[in-house]
Scaffold this motif. Structure first.
Motif, short mmCIF file in Angstrom:
data_model
loop_
_atom_site.label_atom_id
_atom_site.label_comp_id
_atom_site.label_asym_id
_atom_site.label_seq_id
_atom_site.Cartn_x
_atom_site.Cartn_y
_atom_site.Cartn_z
N LYS A 51 41.51 57.12 50.30
CA LYS A 51 42.03 56.61 51.59
C LYS A 51 42.58 55.17 51.63
CE LYS A 51 37.32 55.57 52.79
NZ LYS A 51 36.20 55.88 53.77
N THR A 52 43.36 54.52 52.39
CA THR A 52 43.64 53.08 52.56
C THR A 52 42.57 52.38 53.14
OG1 THR A 52 46.03 53.71 52.87
CG2 THR A 52 45.53 51.66 53.46
N ILE A 53 42.43 51.24 52.28
CA ILE A 53 41.27 50.28 52.72
C ILE A 53 41.92 49.00 53.01
CG2 ILE A 53 38.94 49.40 52.27
CD1 ILE A 53 38.50 51.84 50.43
N PRO A 54 41.77 48.48 54.17
CA PRO A 54 42.32 47.13 54.38
C PRO A 54 41.56 46.04 53.29
CG PRO A 54 41.74 47.94 56.42
CD PRO A 54 41.04 48.94 55.32
N ALA A 55 42.55 45.12 52.71
CA ALA A 55 42.01 43.95 51.87
C ALA A 55 40.94 43.05 52.47
CB ALA A 55 43.24 43.06 51.49
N ASP A 56 40.81 43.03 53.82
CA ASP A 56 39.73 42.12 54.22
C ASP A 56 38.37 42.94 54.11
OD1 ASP A 56 40.70 43.74 56.25
OD2 ASP A 56 40.18 42.27 57.78
N ILE A 57 38.52 44.13 54.40
CA ILE A 57 37.25 44.94 54.22
C ILE A 57 36.82 44.74 52.74
CG2 ILE A 57 36.36 47.34 54.42
CD1 ILE A 57 36.93 45.86 57.25
N ILE A 58 37.62 44.96 51.81
CA ILE A 58 37.23 44.94 50.38
C ILE A 58 36.58 43.68 50.11
CG2 ILE A 58 38.44 44.88 47.95
CD1 ILE A 58 40.62 47.07 49.16
N ALA A 59 37.53 42.55 50.67
CA ALA A 59 36.90 41.43 50.23
C ALA A 59 35.45 41.04 50.85
CB ALA A 59 37.71 40.29 50.86
N ALA A 60 35.32 41.53 51.99
CA ALA A 60 33.91 41.35 52.73
C ALA A 60 32.75 42.18 51.87
CB ALA A 60 34.19 41.75 54.18
N ILE A 61 33.23 43.13 51.64
CA ILE A 61 32.16 44.08 50.90
C ILE A 61 31.84 43.65 49.36
CG2 ILE A 61 31.93 46.32 49.69
CD1 ILE A 61 33.43 47.68 52.11
N GLY A 62 33.08 43.21 48.81
CA GLY A 62 32.81 42.46 47.53
C GLY A 62 31.96 41.47 47.34
N GLU A 63 32.02 40.76 48.44
CA GLU A 63 31.08 39.59 48.55
C GLU A 63 29.73 39.69 48.71
OE1 GLU A 63 32.65 36.75 51.69
OE2 GLU A 63 34.62 36.53 50.74
N LYS A 64 29.42 40.88 49.35
CA LYS A 64 28.02 41.08 49.44
C LYS A 64 27.49 41.95 48.50
CE LYS A 64 28.43 41.09 54.46
NZ LYS A 64 27.20 40.27 55.22
N SER A 65 28.25 42.86 47.94
CA SER A 65 27.60 43.63 46.76
C SER A 65 28.74 44.33 45.98
CB SER A 65 26.96 44.78 47.40
OG SER A 65 26.44 45.82 46.50
N ASP A 66 28.28 44.04 44.74
CA ASP A 66 29.30 44.76 43.69
C ASP A 66 29.08 46.13 43.70
OD1 ASP A 66 29.83 42.05 42.92
OD2 ASP A 66 28.53 41.97 41.20
N VAL A 67 28.05 46.81 43.80
CA VAL A 67 27.81 48.13 43.78
C VAL A 67 28.65 48.89 44.78
CG1 VAL A 67 26.04 50.10 43.72
CG2 VAL A 67 25.56 47.96 42.45
N LYS A 68 28.52 48.28 45.91
CA LYS A 68 29.16 48.79 47.18
C LYS A 68 30.66 49.05 47.01
CE LYS A 68 25.52 48.44 50.54
NZ LYS A 68 25.18 47.97 51.88
N LEU A 69 31.13 47.57 46.34
CA LEU A 69 32.62 47.76 46.10
C LEU A 69 33.26 48.56 45.10
CD1 LEU A 69 35.25 46.12 46.54
CD2 LEU A 69 34.53 44.45 44.84
N ILE A 70 32.27 48.97 44.03
CA ILE A 70 32.55 49.85 42.92
C ILE A 70 32.69 51.41 43.56
CG2 ILE A 70 31.82 51.08 40.68
CD1 ILE A 70 30.80 48.16 40.47
N ASN A 71 31.99 51.58 44.26
CA ASN A 71 31.72 52.85 44.99
C ASN A 71 32.32 53.09 46.37
OD1 ASN A 71 30.27 53.95 42.81
ND2 ASN A 71 28.54 52.99 43.57
N LEU A 72 33.07 52.12 46.61
CA LEU A 72 33.80 52.31 47.79
C LEU A 72 34.96 53.43 48.33
CD1 LEU A 72 34.45 50.23 50.26
CD2 LEU A 72 36.24 49.23 49.19
N TYR A 73 35.23 53.83 47.29
CA TYR A 73 36.14 54.99 47.62
C TYR A 73 35.50 56.13 48.24
CZ TYR A 73 33.76 56.99 43.44
OH TYR A 73 33.04 57.52 42.62
#
Length: 58
Positions: free
Chosen positions: A36-58
């Protein structure tokens, strides 16, 4: 790097693939396939909080 990422399966798989490449450096392909498409600002916000959540974002 692996000690900072708290996703053992991801770290192990990545380490194995990089090891294979270093033993036989013919080509290296890195790809990302999202269901699915994920907005860049959501990716940036999640990446700042947790690497693991960013890796498993899909």
């Amino acid at each position: 790097m692996g000690t900072k990422i708290k996703d053992p399966e991801f770290v192990q798989n990545t380490s194995e693939q990089l090891g294979n490449f270093l033993e036989n450096p013919v080509s290296l392909t890195v790809s990302v396939s999202l269901g699915k498409t994920i907005p860049a600002d959501i990716i940036a916000a999640i990446g700042e909080k947790s690497d693991v959540k960013l890796i498993n974002l899909y």
